[in-house]
Scaffold this motif. Structure first.
Motif, PDB file in Angstrom:
ATOM      1  N   GLU A 174      -1.351 -49.449 100.190  1.00 53.09           N
ATOM      2  CA  GLU A 174      -2.105 -50.692  99.995  1.00 53.09           C
ATOM      3  C   GLU A 174      -3.477 -50.451  99.379  1.00 53.09           C
ATOM      4  OE1 GLU A 174       1.017 -51.451 103.002  1.00 53.09           O
ATOM      5  OE2 GLU A 174      -0.618 -49.990 102.967  1.00 53.09           O
ATOM      6  N   ARG A 176      -4.169 -49.003  96.875  1.00 54.04           N
ATOM      7  CA  ARG A 176      -4.053 -49.080  95.412  1.00 54.04           C
ATOM      8  C   ARG A 176      -3.725 -50.506  94.959  1.00 54.04           C
ATOM      9  NH1 ARG A 176      -0.874 -44.358  96.403  1.00 54.04           N
ATOM     10  NH2 ARG A 176       1.044 -45.489  95.861  1.00 54.04           N
ATOM     11  N   PHE A 177      -3.624 -51.435  95.899  1.00 55.02           N
ATOM     12  CA  PHE A 177      -3.194 -52.795  95.574  1.00 55.02           C
ATOM     13  C   PHE A 177      -4.283 -53.601  94.879  1.00 55.02           C
ATOM     14  CE2 PHE A 177       0.546 -54.090  98.538  1.00 55.02           C
ATOM     15  CZ  PHE A 177       1.297 -53.033  98.041  1.00 55.02           C
ATOM     16  N   THR A 178      -3.811 -54.530  94.052  1.00 57.36           N
ATOM     17  CA  THR A 178      -4.636 -55.617  93.521  1.00 57.36           C
ATOM     18  C   THR A 178      -4.158 -56.913  94.174  1.00 57.36           C
ATOM     19  OG1 THR A 178      -3.101 -56.083  91.721  1.00 57.36           O
ATOM     20  CG2 THR A 178      -4.808 -54.416  91.307  1.00 57.36           C
ATOM     21  N   ASP A 181      -0.590 -57.441  93.402  1.00 57.92           N
ATOM     22  CA  ASP A 181       0.352 -56.707  94.260  1.00 57.92           C
ATOM     23  C   ASP A 181       0.609 -57.458  95.557  1.00 57.92           C
ATOM     24  OD1 ASP A 181       0.773 -54.326  92.632  1.00 57.92           O
ATOM     25  OD2 ASP A 181      -1.316 -53.834  93.079  1.00 57.92           O
ATOM     26  N   TYR A 182      -0.450 -58.030  96.131  1.00 57.00           N
ATOM     27  CA  TYR A 182      -0.276 -58.765  97.385  1.00 57.00           C
ATOM     28  C   TYR A 182       0.515 -60.060  97.168  1.00 57.00           C
ATOM     29  CZ  TYR A 182      -3.309 -55.962 100.414  1.00 57.00           C
ATOM     30  OH  TYR A 182      -3.842 -54.958 101.187  1.00 57.00           O
ATOM     31  N   GLY A 185       3.897 -59.404  94.809  1.00 58.13           N
ATOM     32  CA  GLY A 185       4.709 -58.383  95.449  1.00 58.13           C
ATOM     33  C   GLY A 185       5.028 -58.739  96.881  1.00 58.13           C
ATOM     34  N   ARG A 186       4.137 -58.370  97.786  1.00 58.37           N
ATOM     35  CA  ARG A 186       4.378 -58.547  99.223  1.00 58.37           C
ATOM     36  C   ARG A 186       4.726 -59.994  99.586  1.00 58.37           C
ATOM     37  NH1 ARG A 186       2.122 -54.082 102.264  1.00 58.37           N
ATOM     38  NH2 ARG A 186       3.286 -52.374 101.294  1.00 58.37           N
TER      39      ARG A 186
END
Length: 414
Positions: A174, A176-178, A181-182, A185-186
């Motif tokens: 996480e 490395r997430f932007t 990504d959240y 992605g998630r």
């Protein structure tokens, strides 16, 4: 050796960051004597609504000083009050750190998991499913704080099947997430898991920063979303007080060079930024707590909420930059410069039923900031309960002002 409470548990670390709260409270109180001459001379700047009260107080001080030994008596009275308040806030903080309360609500079943993120299912089986998304910087359980102050469990008892995202603590992945990504992605995969299991689109409800995430989600996955609920969700970060928003972004700048090494903005750094919204808050609330019976319901409720406030999580580096420099500093949401997956988040394109619950007394998300979002969503409904940012989900007035209207909307939407 770790300092411990009377019951053997470690002393609480909060209020976090403790040194900042202590130094701010002491600096403000110790400046009282120095501010007295400015008050008496009329040189202190006052906000317009307070000017008449300040002038009345100045005249009362002038009258008191005109009495025999009045000036010395006034200085002594200010000194006594200053010492009393210092003692009160220090006592309140120590009582909080020693309080025996601990949250012991069991977690509901986990029905989906990815990395540090869990999806908690509050049931009941057969209830109308709804996805709840909290902020990335505070623990999910503000929506499940205690047996009598749990929006999730109350909704579960009124025909809704709340499914709550628990973001967890960012790990190596996480960090490395932007925000993409959240959200893309998630959050999308959690939504997919619910839709696949239920076979139908579901309402999504975001609280505070979570409302920004769900706004983007509703745009990206309109066929999977039955409705969009927004609880105290900011949008125009410069609506009421652009100076404070820009100051928060400026205070973030010193952390910038270290973010790449840390991979995240630490919890205490975030708490320090939030303290700027009301530097006197710790002084006021812990002074009041010092006067409470520790066994009273009010004291236990105070400790439960304070424990949640101090149980924050770090904000990963890229998200911290987007939120503080982008949202607060540049107001990217309103200008159309907030991008998720390379596309602007444009709420005017949302076509699902939308309800915005905007607390009238919110000091964290000013009402004008939150109202800016439903105003650009076609057909959005607004309700403005007379509550605060956190009070809207845990206060005595939450059930009437927020929980019931939200349940009724979910029944009509889900």
């Amino acid at each position: 050796m770790t300092a411990r409470r009377a019951d053997g548990a470690p002393l609480r670390r909060g209020p976090r960051p403790l040194s900042l709260h202590l130094n701010t409270a002491l600096a403000m109180l110790l400046s009282s004597s120095g501010g007295l001459p400015l008050l008496k001379s009329g040189l202190l700047p006052w906000k317009p609504p307070l000017r008449q009260r300040a002038e009345d107080l100045r005249q009362q001080l002038a009258h008191a000083e005109s009495q025999p030994q009045g000036a010395e008596a006034l200085r002594e009275a200010v000194d006594r009050e200053m010492r009393r308040r210092i003692d009160s806030v220090l006592t309140g903080i120590e009582c909080y750190r020693q309080h025996p309360y601990h949250r012991d609500l069991p977690d509901p079943p986990v029905v989906w998991r990815e990395g540090a993120t869990r999806l908690l299912d509050y049931g009941p089986p057969g209830g109308r499913p709804a996805l709840f998304v909290p902020s990335l910087v505070n623990r999910h359980y503000i929506l499940d704080l205690s047996p009598g102050k749990s929006l999730m469990r109350w909704l579960a008892g009124h025909g809704v099947r709340p499914l709550l995202i628990d973001w967890g603590t960012p790990g190596p992945l996480e960090r490395r997430f932007t925000l993409t990504d959240y959200i893309a992605g998630r959050l999308e995969r959690a939504l997919d898991a619910i839709v696949e299991e239920t076979g139908r689109p579901v309402p999504i409800v975001g609280y505070c920063m979570g409302g920004l995430l769900t706004t983007a989600l509703a745009l990206r996955r309109p066929k999977a979303v039955a409705g969009l609920g927004l609880l105290a969700t900011p949008w125009d970060f410069h609506a009421e007080d652009a100076t404070t928003a820009k100051r928060a972004a400026a205070l973030f700048q010193p952390f910038g060079p270290a973010l790449d090494n840390w991979g995240e903005l630490p919890t205490d750094a975030l708490q320090a930024l939030f303290t700027q919204l009301d530097p006197m808050l710790a002084l006021k609330k812990f002074g009041q707590f010092a006067r409470m019976d520790p066994a009273s319901r009010a004291a236990v409720a105070f400790v439960a909420l304070e424990d949640w406030l101090n149980d924050g999580v770090p904000l990963v580096a890229a998200v911290a930059r987007d939120a503080l420099a982008g949202w607060y500093g540049r107001n990217d949401t309103v200008t159309g410069n907030w991008l998720v997956g390379g596309l602007p988040v444009d709420p005017s394109r949302i076509r699902v039923p939308t309800l915005a619950l905007i607390p009238e007394r919110d000091r964290i998300v000013p009402p004008a900031s939150a109202m800016a979002l439903p105003k650009v969503i076609p057909g959005a409904e607004m309700i403005v309960p007379p509550l605060g940012h956190i009070g809207m989900v845990v206060s005595a007035g939450a059930e009437t002002g927020v929980w019931r209207p939200l349940a009724d909307w979910l029944a009509a939407t889900g």
